[in-house]
Design a protein around this motif. Structure first.
Motif, PDB file in Angstrom:
ATOM      1  N   GLU A   1       1.269  -1.081  -0.193  1.00 24.11           N
ATOM      2  CA  GLU A   1       0.091  -0.135   0.086  1.00 24.11           C
ATOM      3  C   GLU A   1       0.956   1.506  -0.153  1.00 24.11           C
ATOM      4  O   GLU A   1       0.955   2.306  -0.637  1.00 24.11           O
ATOM      5  N   ARG A   2       2.391   1.530   0.801  1.00 22.78           N
ATOM      6  CA  ARG A   2       2.882   2.461   0.714  1.00 22.78           C
ATOM      7  C   ARG A   2       3.730   2.669  -0.780  1.00 22.78           C
ATOM      8  O   ARG A   2       3.470   3.364  -1.063  1.00 22.78           O
ATOM      9  N   ALA A   3       3.744   1.703  -1.486  1.00 25.48           N
ATOM     10  CA  ALA A   3       5.102   1.693  -2.810  1.00 25.48           C
ATOM     11  C   ALA A   3       3.884   2.298  -3.602  1.00 25.48           C
ATOM     12  O   ALA A   3       4.502   2.537  -4.953  1.00 25.48           O
ATOM     13  N   THR A   4       2.612   1.781  -3.607  1.00 28.59           N
ATOM     14  CA  THR A   4       1.603   2.468  -4.562  1.00 28.59           C
ATOM     15  C   THR A   4       1.455   3.246  -4.657  1.00 28.59           C
ATOM     16  O   THR A   4       0.417   4.414  -5.017  1.00 28.59           O
ATOM     17  N   ARG A   5       2.056   4.583  -3.479  1.00 24.25           N
ATOM     18  CA  ARG A   5       1.237   5.606  -3.310  1.00 24.25           C
ATOM     19  C   ARG A   5       2.373   7.089  -4.537  1.00 24.25           C
ATOM     20  O   ARG A   5       3.135   6.310  -4.607  1.00 24.25           O
ATOM     21  N   PRO A   6       1.815   7.589  -4.547  1.00 26.71           N
ATOM     22  CA  PRO A   6       2.764   8.477  -5.377  1.00 26.71           C
ATOM     23  C   PRO A   6       4.178   9.280  -5.311  1.00 26.71           C
ATOM     24  O   PRO A   6       4.379   9.549  -5.438  1.00 26.71           O
ATOM     25  N   ASP A   7       3.491   9.130  -3.765  1.00 26.33           N
ATOM     26  CA  ASP A   7       5.084  10.418  -3.164  1.00 26.33           C
ATOM     27  C   ASP A   7       5.631   8.825  -2.135  1.00 26.33           C
ATOM     28  O   ASP A   7       6.562   9.442  -1.709  1.00 26.33           O
ATOM     29  N   TYR A   8       6.205   7.760  -2.690  1.00 26.29           N
ATOM     30  CA  TYR A   8       6.702   6.807  -2.395  1.00 26.29           C
ATOM     31  C   TYR A   8       7.761   6.864  -1.926  1.00 26.29           C
ATOM     32  O   TYR A   8       8.553   6.647  -1.079  1.00 26.29           O
TER      33      TYR A   8
ATOM     34  N   SER B   1      23.759  37.046   9.753  1.00 24.27           N
ATOM     35  CA  SER B   1      24.483  38.029   9.576  1.00 24.27           C
ATOM     36  C   SER B   1      23.419  39.074  10.083  1.00 24.27           C
ATOM     37  O   SER B   1      23.356  40.190  10.482  1.00 24.27           O
ATOM     38  N   THR B   2      21.990  39.368   9.747  1.00 26.69           N
ATOM     39  CA  THR B   2      21.218  39.844   9.741  1.00 26.69           C
ATOM     40  C   THR B   2      19.863  39.531  10.952  1.00 26.69           C
ATOM     41  O   THR B   2      19.358  39.951  11.577  1.00 26.69           O
ATOM     42  N   GLY B   3      19.450  37.922  10.859  1.00 23.95           N
ATOM     43  CA  GLY B   3      19.202  37.366  11.654  1.00 23.95           C
ATOM     44  C   GLY B   3      17.546  37.354  11.144  1.00 23.95           C
ATOM     45  O   GLY B   3      16.453  37.641  11.962  1.00 23.95           O
ATOM     46  N   ARG B   4      17.633  37.723   9.878  1.00 22.22           N
ATOM     47  CA  ARG B   4      15.926  37.146   8.762  1.00 22.22           C
ATOM     48  C   ARG B   4      15.697  36.278   8.345  1.00 22.22           C
ATOM     49  O   ARG B   4      17.034  35.666   8.287  1.00 22.22           O
ATOM     50  N   VAL B   5      14.619  35.792   8.355  1.00 17.06           N
ATOM     51  CA  VAL B   5      14.206  34.408   8.516  1.00 17.06           C
ATOM     52  C   VAL B   5      14.160  34.327   6.899  1.00 17.06           C
ATOM     53  O   VAL B   5      13.488  34.769   6.321  1.00 17.06           O
ATOM     54  N   LEU B   6      14.663  33.273   6.023  1.00 13.40           N
ATOM     55  CA  LEU B   6      14.908  33.302   4.767  1.00 13.40           C
ATOM     56  C   LEU B   6      14.155  32.275   4.690  1.00 13.40           C
ATOM     57  O   LEU B   6      13.548  32.376   3.335  1.00 13.40           O
ATOM     58  N   ASP B   7      13.544  30.881   5.023  1.00  9.72           N
ATOM     59  CA  ASP B   7      13.030  30.131   5.076  1.00  9.72           C
ATOM     60  C   ASP B   7      12.174  29.528   6.084  1.00  9.72           C
ATOM     61  O   ASP B   7      13.163  29.703   6.955  1.00  9.72           O
ATOM     62  N   GLN B   8      11.268  28.789   5.991  1.00 14.44           N
ATOM     63  CA  GLN B   8      10.141  28.178   7.217  1.00 14.44           C
ATOM     64  C   GLN B   8       9.194  27.068   6.449  1.00 14.44           C
ATOM     65  O   GLN B   8       9.026  26.916   5.811  1.00 14.44           O
ATOM     66  N   ARG B   9      10.249  26.201   7.470  1.00 14.26           N
ATOM     67  CA  ARG B   9       9.738  24.617   6.798  1.00 14.26           C
ATOM     68  C   ARG B   9       8.713  24.130   7.681  1.00 14.26           C
ATOM     69  O   ARG B   9       9.456  24.530   9.118  1.00 14.26           O
ATOM     70  N   ASP B  10       7.545  23.278   7.635  1.00 13.10           N
ATOM     71  CA  ASP B  10       6.445  22.421   8.597  1.00 13.10           C
ATOM     72  C   ASP B  10       6.633  21.402   8.614  1.00 13.10           C
ATOM     73  O   ASP B  10       7.142  20.867   7.234  1.00 13.10           O
ATOM     74  N   THR B  11       7.147  20.191   9.881  1.00  8.12           N
ATOM     75  CA  THR B  11       6.928  19.109   9.731  1.00  8.12           C
ATOM     76  C   THR B  11       5.491  18.388   8.660  1.00  8.12           C
ATOM     77  O   THR B  11       5.395  17.626   8.128  1.00  8.12           O
ATOM     78  N   ASP B  12       4.579  19.475   9.137  1.00  7.92           N
ATOM     79  CA  ASP B  12       3.044  18.925   8.685  1.00  7.92           C
ATOM     80  C   ASP B  12       3.240  19.153   6.975  1.00  7.92           C
ATOM     81  O   ASP B  12       1.828  17.989   6.390  1.00  7.92           O
ATOM     82  N   CYS B  13       4.183  19.440   6.270  1.00  9.20           N
ATOM     83  CA  CYS B  13       3.806  19.214   4.891  1.00  9.20           C
ATOM     84  C   CYS B  13       5.024  18.670   4.742  1.00  9.20           C
ATOM     85  O   CYS B  13       5.281  17.788   3.277  1.00  9.20           O
ATOM     86  N   MET B  14       5.271  17.629   5.789  1.00  5.59           N
ATOM     87  CA  MET B  14       6.208  16.485   5.235  1.00  5.59           C
ATOM     88  C   MET B  14       5.723  15.368   5.554  1.00  5.59           C
ATOM     89  O   MET B  14       4.189  14.876   5.670  1.00  5.59           O
ATOM     90  N   PRO B  15       6.768  14.488   4.318  1.00  3.62           N
ATOM     91  CA  PRO B  15       5.475  13.188   4.623  1.00  3.62           C
ATOM     92  C   PRO B  15       5.709  12.338   5.985  1.00  3.62           C
ATOM     93  O   PRO B  15       6.766  12.374   6.835  1.00  3.62           O
ATOM     94  N   ASP B  16       4.751  11.612   6.391  1.00  3.80           N
ATOM     95  CA  ASP B  16       3.823  11.089   7.781  1.00  3.80           C
ATOM     96  C   ASP B  16       4.424  12.508   8.624  1.00  3.80           C
ATOM     97  O   ASP B  16       3.715  11.781   9.976  1.00  3.80           O
TER      98      ASP B  16
END
Length: 590
Positions: A36-43, A72-87
């Motif tokens: 079932e996991r291997a048939t998923r498109p995001d396998y 150097s500036t402390g500015r946040v360049l990117d933000q990633r949340d685990t909710d958008c990751m597999p599992d």
């Protein structure tokens, strides 16, 4: 009354009758869940996501967010949340060193231990290559006898591989008369035990065996090793004085000058459990000199010191060191702690030829660094008052009696003073008082207590150990009852012997970050190569989400992919060994 349900379901009423069509359920098995996991498109994305912990038996799942920050500036360049990751989680390996718990993480630990121990003999990875010229020996220290046990003794080996020894052993405990112990059990055994015999390590008489002494010896074995090393260094210092070698003046961290002996010992040590449940130590002991200006430098010993001197120092220390433990209500005079009669010391050959070579002893010690009490037949996690009854039994088998001895000797031996009768520290009243000068430091203040002296006392308290020393030195036996009383690390080393595990892990992280880059790496790869002025920081606010895989199918797929990767690496090492004309076991593990 007749039933109103139709025995044959209609096309518009799915699942009404007993013979209705039921969709197949395949996820209740490991193979079905993997399918079932291997048939998923995001396998393939999921497989790449779990690659760092693919071979782990029980990976740790983390949830939260990752922020990419410009330092150097402390500015946040990117933000990633685990909710958008597999599992919705990040998988990381458990890092357990025990092969019975997680074979994949234990293999990584074993390879790191091999590199760490071998670098202390031949140099490399930050250790000077001149250590190959230092005298080094491979001693084995065993525990004394606590009672007769079933053994397998082969006086003369004719086999080629000791792991698969098929030589004819001697009788276990042969006696001319069929003697009996005071409990009426036979004190003789004429059997010639095989290597896989379950009786090996078991006492001939469980009631005659001193289980209390053995668990106490396991508890104090670390202190015994510490005193043995000190005694060997004192013996070498006396030898240097007799040979007219002067002491070396060194400058301490406080700026003071003191004279120290011109030689010192550096070691790497591994603990191993015997079948009877007692630990014994395998060590790599190296003789170093003392640098007058840099105490952390690794320099050769003075001329004239040989491997024979190092061996004599260790044998002298083993015969000399012995002490008695503090008194206990069960034994007011304490238990004697000393080494057993079987002490084997062998010189190490760094040329690749000889009975004991550097790669051989490093691989031998690294293998036993991943083992625990499984040789005794006991495997459990830390025991408490609720689970101790499942393993401890004063009338049970050998292991159950050892655990019972740990729990019984480690009981509280004193009655705590009631809280109402304990003296209380003086607490100043809140608010300000009339100005006054502290008689200790001269600080003028209006606080009831001097703020400078309070900060000084707090700083001294912060420098003390977190846990206050207990009045009962045997209290640790209950904490380490699942380890049969032994509470030390299975692999320890001197600070100057070799590099650290942290350096090897940082180097691995740096290599993995650069392994897919097309540009060629120049020079030696170090752990800090990925830190430069243009590096962005990744700040993680991750929390613990759970342990293990979501399903048995996920574990099957991840572990299979990791096994195939390990097989490819093993094939590559064999091909590389074939090109160099050496054995694959002597090549550094990836």
């Amino acid at each position: 009354m007749a039933s109103t349900l139709d025995l044959t379901p209609r096309a518009t009423a799915r699942g009404v009758g007993s013979n209705a069509e039921v969709p197949p359920v395949i996820t209740y098995t490991a193979a079905g869940s993997a399918f079932e996991r291997a048939t998923r498109p995001d396998y393939f994305g999921w497989l790449e996501h779990v690659r760092a912990a693919a071979g782990c038996t029980r990976p740790i799942r983390l949830a939260g967010q990752l922020l990419t920050v410009d330092p150097s500036t402390g500015r946040v360049l990117d933000q990633r949340d685990t909710d958008c990751m597999p599992d919705a989680a990040i998988y990381t390996a458990c890092g357990n060193r025990r092969a019975t718990v997680c074979p994949s993480c234990a293999q990584t630990y074993q390879r790191d231990a091999y590199q760490l121990l071998r670098a202390g003999l031949i140099g490399g990875k930050g250790v000077p290559e001149t250590v190959a010229q230092h005298p080094a020996v491979f001693p084995t220290f065993t525990a004394p006898s606590f009672g007769p046990v079933h053994v397998r003794v082969v006086k003369r080996h004719t086999c080629q591989d000791r792991k698969r020894c098929d030589c004819r052993p001697e009788p276990c405990h042969a006696r001319r008369d069929a003697g009996f112990c005071k409990h009426g059990r036979p004190a003789v055994c004429w059997a010639r035990h095989e290597p896989d015999d379950q009786l090996l390590g078991q006492p001939l008489c469980l009631d005659c065996y001193d289980h209390d002494h053995q668990v106490v010896w396991n508890l104090f074995s670390g202190e015994l090793w510490h005193r043995t090393k000190q005694a060997a260094e004192r013996w070498l210092a006396k030898l240097a004085r007799r040979r007219g070698i002067p002491r070396v003046e060194v400058v301490t961290a406080a700026g003071n000058t003191r004279k120290v002996p011109p030689v010192r010992l550096s070691h790497g040590k591994v603990a191993e459990f015997q079948a009877r449940g007692a630990v014994h130590f395998h060590a790599l002991v190296r003789l170093d000199g003392m640098h007058p200006t840099d105490a952390a430098a690794v320099v050769p010993p003075p001329a004239g010191f040989t491997t024979a001197d190092l061996e004599d120092a260790i044998r002298h220390a083993v015969e000399q060191v012995a002490f008695a433990t503090p008194g206990h209500p069960d034994r007011p005079e304490g238990w004697p702690i000393a080494w057993g009669e079987q002490v084997d010391i062998r010189p190490i050959s760094l040329t690749g030829r000889g009975e004991v070579t550097d790669s051989m002893v490093a691989g031998y010690l690294a293998k036993y660094a991943t083992k625990s009490t499984e040789v005794t037949g006991h495997r459990s996690i830390r025991l408490d008052a609720d689970s101790i009854g499942d393993y401890a039994d004063p009338d049970g088998d050998h292991t159950a009696r050892l655990i019972d001895a740990c729990w019984r000797i480690g009981r509280p031996t004193s009655t705590p003073v009631p809280l109402s009768q304990r003296p209380r520290d003086r607490r100043p009243t809140p608010g300000f008082v009339d100005p006054w000068a502290c008689p200790n430091c001269g600080t003028h203040t209006r606080y009831p207590a001097c703020p400078v002296c309070v900060a000084t006392r707090q700083a001294s308290l912060d420098a003390q150990p977190a846990s206050k020393p207990t009045a009962n030195p045997y209290a640790r036996l209950r904490r380490w009852a699942h380890m049969l009383g032994f509470g030390g690390h299975f692999l320890t080393k001197a600070r100057r012997y070799s590099v650290t595990f942290q350096l090897l892990r940082d180097t691995r992280v740096a290599f993995r970050r650069h392994e897919h880059q097309n540009d060629e790496q120049t020079g030696t790869l170090r752990a800090v190569d990925h830190l430069d002025d243009n590096t962005t920081l990744i700040v993680g606010t991750l929390t613990f989400a759970g342990v293990g895989w979501h399903s048995s199918g996920d574990a099957l797929l991840a572990n299979t992919a990791a096994a195939m990767a390990r097989e490819r690496r093993a094939t590559g090492r064999e091909e590389l060994a074939h090109e160099h004309g050496t054995s694959s076991t002597t090549l550094p593990a990836a």
